[in-house]
Design an enzyme around this catalytic site. Structure first.
Site, PDB file in Angstrom:
ATOM      1  N   LYS A  13     -13.867   5.089  -1.975  1.00  0.00           N
ATOM      2  CA  LYS A  13     -13.051   5.615  -3.073  1.00  0.00           C
ATOM      3  C   LYS A  13     -12.135   6.747  -2.589  1.00  0.00           C
ATOM      4  O   LYS A  13     -10.960   6.787  -2.900  1.00  0.00           O
ATOM      5  CB  LYS A  13     -13.938   6.137  -4.216  1.00  0.00           C
ATOM      6  CG  LYS A  13     -14.932   5.113  -4.750  1.00  0.00           C
ATOM      7  CD  LYS A  13     -15.719   5.647  -5.921  1.00  0.00           C
ATOM      8  CE  LYS A  13     -16.642   6.807  -5.622  1.00  0.00           C
ATOM      9  NZ  LYS A  13     -17.789   6.490  -4.745  1.00  0.00           N
ATOM     10  N   ARG A  88     -20.214   8.940 -13.746  1.00  0.00           N
ATOM     11  CA  ARG A  88     -21.336   8.346 -13.017  1.00  0.00           C
ATOM     12  C   ARG A  88     -22.483   7.972 -13.946  1.00  0.00           C
ATOM     13  O   ARG A  88     -23.475   7.417 -13.484  1.00  0.00           O
ATOM     14  CB  ARG A  88     -21.861   9.342 -11.980  1.00  0.00           C
ATOM     15  CG  ARG A  88     -21.252   9.199 -10.569  1.00  0.00           C
ATOM     16  CD  ARG A  88     -21.740  10.361  -9.730  1.00  0.00           C
ATOM     17  NE  ARG A  88     -21.877  10.112  -8.327  1.00  0.00           N
ATOM     18  CZ  ARG A  88     -20.999  10.530  -7.406  1.00  0.00           C
ATOM     19  NH1 ARG A  88     -19.899  11.140  -7.768  1.00  0.00           N
ATOM     20  NH2 ARG A  88     -21.239  10.327  -6.130  1.00  0.00           N
ATOM     21  N   ARG A 122     -19.686   8.754   9.070  1.00  0.00           N
ATOM     22  CA  ARG A 122     -18.516   9.375   8.415  1.00  0.00           C
ATOM     23  C   ARG A 122     -18.268  10.805   8.890  1.00  0.00           C
ATOM     24  O   ARG A 122     -19.189  11.610   8.992  1.00  0.00           O
ATOM     25  CB  ARG A 122     -18.722   9.388   6.897  1.00  0.00           C
ATOM     26  CG  ARG A 122     -17.600  10.106   6.161  1.00  0.00           C
ATOM     27  CD  ARG A 122     -17.547   9.716   4.707  1.00  0.00           C
ATOM     28  NE  ARG A 122     -18.569  10.333   3.890  1.00  0.00           N
ATOM     29  CZ  ARG A 122     -18.641  10.178   2.566  1.00  0.00           C
ATOM     30  NH1 ARG A 122     -17.769   9.406   1.935  1.00  0.00           N
ATOM     31  NH2 ARG A 122     -19.603  10.754   1.887  1.00  0.00           N
ATOM     32  N   ARG A 150     -20.693  15.605   6.398  1.00  0.00           N
ATOM     33  CA  ARG A 150     -21.219  16.165   5.154  1.00  0.00           C
ATOM     34  C   ARG A 150     -22.735  16.296   5.224  1.00  0.00           C
ATOM     35  O   ARG A 150     -23.408  15.434   5.775  1.00  0.00           O
ATOM     36  CB  ARG A 150     -20.829  15.253   3.975  1.00  0.00           C
ATOM     37  CG  ARG A 150     -19.434  15.521   3.492  1.00  0.00           C
ATOM     38  CD  ARG A 150     -18.999  14.558   2.432  1.00  0.00           C
ATOM     39  NE  ARG A 150     -19.982  14.291   1.385  1.00  0.00           N
ATOM     40  CZ  ARG A 150     -19.725  13.550   0.305  1.00  0.00           C
ATOM     41  NH1 ARG A 150     -18.535  13.020   0.132  1.00  0.00           N
ATOM     42  NH2 ARG A 150     -20.665  13.335  -0.590  1.00  0.00           N
ATOM     43  N   ARG A 161     -28.922   8.422  -2.797  1.00  0.00           N
ATOM     44  CA  ARG A 161     -27.663   8.333  -3.557  1.00  0.00           C
ATOM     45  C   ARG A 161     -27.398   6.885  -3.978  1.00  0.00           C
ATOM     46  O   ARG A 161     -26.887   6.637  -5.074  1.00  0.00           O
ATOM     47  CB  ARG A 161     -26.502   8.889  -2.714  1.00  0.00           C
ATOM     48  CG  ARG A 161     -26.533  10.414  -2.633  1.00  0.00           C
ATOM     49  CD  ARG A 161     -25.849  10.963  -1.400  1.00  0.00           C
ATOM     50  NE  ARG A 161     -24.426  10.757  -1.359  1.00  0.00           N
ATOM     51  CZ  ARG A 161     -23.705  10.751  -0.236  1.00  0.00           C
ATOM     52  NH1 ARG A 161     -24.287  10.934   0.934  1.00  0.00           N
ATOM     53  NH2 ARG A 161     -22.419  10.580  -0.291  1.00  0.00           N
TER      54      ARG A 161
HETATM   55  P1  AMP Z   1     -19.398  12.511  -3.967  1.00  0.00           P
HETATM   56  O1  AMP Z   1     -18.536  13.377  -3.106  1.00  0.00           O
HETATM   57  O2  AMP Z   1     -18.636  11.824  -5.067  1.00  0.00           O
HETATM   58  O3  AMP Z   1     -20.253  11.558  -3.172  1.00  0.00           O
HETATM   59  O4  AMP Z   1     -20.421  13.505  -4.720  1.00  0.00           O
HETATM   60  C1  AMP Z   1     -21.339  14.300  -3.997  1.00  0.00           C
HETATM   61  C2  AMP Z   1     -22.455  14.771  -4.925  1.00  0.00           C
HETATM   62  O5  AMP Z   1     -21.899  15.582  -5.989  1.00  0.00           O
HETATM   63  C3  AMP Z   1     -23.209  13.679  -5.664  1.00  0.00           C
HETATM   64  O6  AMP Z   1     -24.250  13.102  -4.848  1.00  0.00           O
HETATM   65  C4  AMP Z   1     -23.765  14.440  -6.866  1.00  0.00           C
HETATM   66  O7  AMP Z   1     -24.861  15.263  -6.503  1.00  0.00           O
HETATM   67  C5  AMP Z   1     -22.606  15.358  -7.203  1.00  0.00           C
HETATM   68  N1  AMP Z   1     -21.672  14.704  -8.162  1.00  0.00           N
HETATM   69  C6  AMP Z   1     -20.368  14.357  -7.939  1.00  0.00           C
HETATM   70  N2  AMP Z   1     -19.828  13.787  -9.029  1.00  0.00           N
HETATM   71  C7  AMP Z   1     -20.803  13.747  -9.967  1.00  0.00           C
HETATM   72  C8  AMP Z   1     -20.876  13.238 -11.296  1.00  0.00           C
HETATM   73  N3  AMP Z   1     -19.832  12.639 -11.887  1.00  0.00           N
HETATM   74  N4  AMP Z   1     -22.060  13.382 -11.958  1.00  0.00           N
HETATM   75  C9  AMP Z   1     -23.122  13.977 -11.397  1.00  0.00           C
HETATM   76  N5  AMP Z   1     -23.126  14.448 -10.132  1.00  0.00           N
HETATM   77  C10 AMP Z   1     -21.976  14.340  -9.422  1.00  0.00           C
END
Ligand code: AMP
Length: 204
Positions: A13, A88, A122, A150, A161
């Protein structure tokens, strides 16, 4: 144009958002990036989010919805954006529905084992945010910046995740299909090939 980019963590994404931003001029709203930015600056929101992020769990809906609501307040009626990593959960999707009309939801489809492989390799550029592979580059191929991995890209957290995606986020596929907004693409392949599929979907 207002889009949601939907897919498991590591489905691509963020990479496609960079392409779309350049090609379509859409603002990129990534909730994960907003949390990481807050964490870096040691804000109360960042400290609160960290415990969930480290475990691969979702930050509670109320916290995320408040943050996204404030972000959306900054957009005027005609301004386009794409949401990456939000919604989400069904509660988040219902919240979003009450806030704005979407033009489409792009679903990035790829199987779990391909994702694990991708995320364990990554690397992200500290300077420009470019996403690349640690086995292929030791500096950012786009700007020469330093690459980092990360904290949540370790196997245990990645598997968690993915589990959270299947349990809590996958329901959004039916949610958006029922609203006739879903556009599915095969997210396996090179970033440029995937981008061609995204454009094809958006322009059809
Ligand atoms: P991402 O960079 O999108 O993979 O997000 C990293 C982490 O941020 C996720 O594993 C969640 O812990 C938190 N996070 C990001 N977006 C959301 C969301 N919409 N709802 C809940 N937690 C989120």
């Amino acid at each position: 144009m207002r889009l949601v980019l939907l897919g498991a963590p590591g489905a691509g994404k963020g990479t496609q958002a960079v392409f779309l931003k350049e090609r379509k001029g859409l603002a990129h709203i990534s909730t994960g990036d907003i949390f990481r930015h807050n964490l870096k600056n040691n804000t109360p929101l960042g400290i609160e989010a960290k415990k969930y992020m480290d475990a691969g769990q979702l930050v509670p809906d109320e916290v995320v919805m408040k943050m996204v609501g404030e972000t959306l307040d900054g957009f005027g009626d005609g301004e386009g954006f794409m949401l990456d990593g939000f919604p989400r959960t069904v509660a988040q999707a219902e919240f979003l529905e009450g806030r704005t009309k979407l033009d489409g939801v792009i679903l990035f489809k790829i199987d779990d084992e391909a994702i694990v492989k991708r995320l364990l390799g990554r690397a992200v550029c500290r300077d420009c945010g470019n996403i690349t592979n640690i086995h292929e580059h030791d500096k950012c191929p786009s700007c020469g910046g330093e690459l980092y991995r990360r904290d949540d890209d370790n196997e245990e957290t990645v598997r968690n995740r993915l589990k959270v995606f299947h349990e809590q986020t996958e329901a959004l596929i039916d949610f958006y299909r029922a609203r006739n907004l879903l556009r599915e693409i095969n997210a396996d392949g090179l970033p440029e090939e995937i981008f061609a599929r995204v454009l094809e979907q958006l322009e059809s």
